[in-house]
Design an enzyme around this catalytic site. Structure first.
Site, PDB file in Angstrom:
ATOM      1  N   ASP A   1       0.280  -6.367  -9.207  1.00  0.00           N
ATOM      2  CA  ASP A   1      -0.172  -5.330  -8.287  1.00  0.00           C
ATOM      3  C   ASP A   1      -1.325  -4.574  -8.939  1.00  0.00           C
ATOM      4  OD1 ASP A   1       1.030  -3.809 -10.235  1.00  0.00           O
ATOM      5  OD2 ASP A   1       2.157  -2.546  -8.844  1.00  0.00           O
TER       6      ASP A   1
ATOM      7  N   ARG B   1       4.170  -1.936   8.837  1.00  0.00           N
ATOM      8  CA  ARG B   1       5.277  -2.639   8.176  1.00  0.00           C
ATOM      9  C   ARG B   1       6.430  -2.881   9.142  1.00  0.00           C
ATOM     10  NH1 ARG B   1       3.537   1.683   5.633  1.00  0.00           N
ATOM     11  NH2 ARG B   1       2.277   1.491   3.740  1.00  0.00           N
TER      12      ARG B   1
ATOM     13  N   ASN C   1       0.831  -1.212   0.000  1.00  0.00           N
ATOM     14  CA  ASN C   1       0.000   0.000   0.000  1.00  0.00           C
ATOM     15  C   ASN C   1       0.864   1.260   0.000  1.00  0.00           C
ATOM     16  OD1 ASN C   1      -2.547  -1.390   0.161  1.00  0.00           O
ATOM     17  ND2 ASN C   1      -2.104  -1.800   2.310  1.00  0.00           N
TER      18      ASN C   1
ATOM     19  N   LYS D   1       2.044 -11.023  -4.176  1.00  0.00           N
ATOM     20  CA  LYS D   1       2.738 -10.011  -4.972  1.00  0.00           C
ATOM     21  C   LYS D   1       4.164  -9.797  -4.489  1.00  0.00           C
ATOM     22  CE  LYS D   1       2.868  -5.740  -4.332  1.00  0.00           C
ATOM     23  NZ  LYS D   1       3.813  -4.659  -3.884  1.00  0.00           N
TER      24      LYS D   1
END
Length: 458
Positions: free
Chosen positions: A304, A195, A140, A285
């Site tokens: 993606d 993350r 993202n 991905k």
């Protein structure tokens, strides 16, 4: 402190059609290259490499760190400097890109139409660990923010190598550096968000559970790891690594085998892809990105949002004229990848990167330039744009028209005023050809001066 050693400029013979660093280094593969004063700079394997390019050669020079800063990277003698070999490996120059482009153009009209403006895009053969962490950061996210995150990782956890025009360059931190206590908290403070947890946990898995050489065992046997002079240096992928581990009695790797369902056979793309999915923060991905750019699996096709848009817009995934969706389930993900592997072959991931780059807004001007110098392609593109514009203006009025919801890069770059004028021209020129029996639509070919008279007749 000892002085850094900086080499003279050297060069490798290569054309812009075989390698264009201006495009390749900006298209979302590596996030550590920085452009300063028309030169590109990045740390690779303990040295700061500077690049510039002309139509016939790639020029490079190397800044070696001080011996006291990084003891394991001593200044080599000129005869021992392996940077030319490193660059040949990094840019995967064993492949003839001209030949590959020709093959993909023959098998795919869409590629043939878009590729002329994007020659010289190669898949980089990067360090697998760096690729893994970089693409965990990509979740993202966009290229600019990913680059900022990777820079923070290097600055706070990687060894300093050198400085260019006042900008410090650090090498990428290893798994141990990112698996330390307090790393997750610190990364959150630096703006990594969710993350941060994935990076710290994945670093812990690789450093403390799987082992540093686990990623090497997932490599394509035919593609040497970055920094390996020959295939034999890494056993053509994983064989030599596995032999070395057995000789050292590293029993924990047997735990890794059962944990990721690896067996004693040679690694394959599918096995590597599934093994990477066991890591925190790694989905299909991200796994495909690591397989393609870090492990040498050319058939890997990361899907993606950009590639999904391309699949729907140019290859009719989701149905002709159907409602486009951002949702991509596992079955559709695999179907898109298999479709591209079928039409592009064993280096499908390379071809995908060309279309991916052409779909980025940052390359919209370059994409628009594809129509110049190829009259036939230009006419085809204009005809498609005309049909799309008129279909949007009068939906449902004519049969056999596919309404394209996704705009092309050329359409994105067009102003709304220009679109409006173009639609009026389209209505005047195209509709009579599409529907010669439609009296009301045919009357639009008349001039505005006589429009009232035509309306009264109708």
């Amino acid at each position: 402190m000892a002085a850094q050693k900086v080499t003279e400029w050297r060069k490798l013979p290569i054309s812009l059609t075989e390698l264009c660093i201006e495009t390749t280094l900006r298209c979302g593969q590596s996030f550590r290259w920085r452009k300063i004063n028309e030169q590109w700079h990045c740390v690779l394997k303990g040295r700061l490499i500077s690049l510039k390019q002309d139509p016939t050669h790639l020029h490079y020079k190397v800044t070696w760190p001080t011996c006291t800063a990084t003891p394991k990277h001593e200044h080599p003698q000129d005869s021992e400097d392996d940077t030319s070999t490193l660059l040949l490996n990094y840019f995967a120059l064993s492949h003839s890109l001209t030949t590959l482009y020709a093959q993909w153009s023959l098998s795919d009209a869409n590629f043939a139409r878009r590729a002329p403006a994007f020659t010289g895009i190669r898949i980089l053969n990067q360090d697998a660990w760096e690729t893994l962490i970089s693409f965990i950061c990509s979740s993202n996210n966009n290229i600019s923010r990913i680059s900022q995150m990777v820079l923070k990782l290097c600055t706070h956890y990687g060894p300093y190598i050198g400085t260019v025009e006042g900008e410090a360059f650090h090498d990428f931190p290893g798994p141990e550096a990112l698996a330390g206590e307090g790393v997750e908290t610190h990364l959150r403070e630096l703006g990594f968000g969710y993350r941060a947890k994935y990076i710290a946990e994945t670093a812990g898995c690789v450093a403390q559970v799987y082992g540093e050489k686990w990623l090497l065992r997932l490599r394509n046997p035919g593609v040497p790891a970055l920094g390996a002079a020959t295939k034999e240096a890494v056993g053509g992928g994983g064989a030599e690594v596995k032999k070395e581990e057995e000789e050292k009695g590293q029993k924990e790797n047997h735990i890794v085998d059962s944990k990721v369902d690896l067996d004693d056979d040679s690694p394959t793309y599918k096995k590597a892809h599934e093994a990477l999915l066991t890591l925190p923060g790694v989905g299909p991905k991200v796994s495909d990105c690591v397989c393609l750019m870090g492990l040498g699996w050319g058939e890997s096709v990361p899907i993606d949002t950009h590639v999904w848009q391309i699949a729907q817009r140019d290859y009719n995934f989701g149905g002709k004229g159907g409602a486009k969706t951002k949702t991509l389930n596992k079955a559709m993900y695999e179907a898109v990848g298999d479709h591209f592997r079928k039409i592009w072959g064993p280096q499908a991931g390379w071809a995908q990167s060309v279309l991916f780059t052409a779909n980025l807004k940052s390359f919209s001007e370059q994409a628009a330039g594809a129509k110049k110098g190829a009259v036939k392609v230009e006419e085809e593109s204009q005809e498609e744009m005309v049909t799309s514009a008129e279909a949007v203006t009068k939906p449902g009025k004519r049969k056999g028209v596919v309404v394209k919801v996704e705009e092309s890069e050329e359409m994105v770059a067009t102003t709304s005023a220009a679109k409006s004028r173009k639609r009026k021209t389209v209505a005047a020129e195209v509709i009579p050809k599409a529907e010669p029996e439609a009296n009301v639509q045919t009357t639009t070919t008349r001039t505005l001066r006589s429009s009232k008279r035509i309306k009264s007749q109708v």
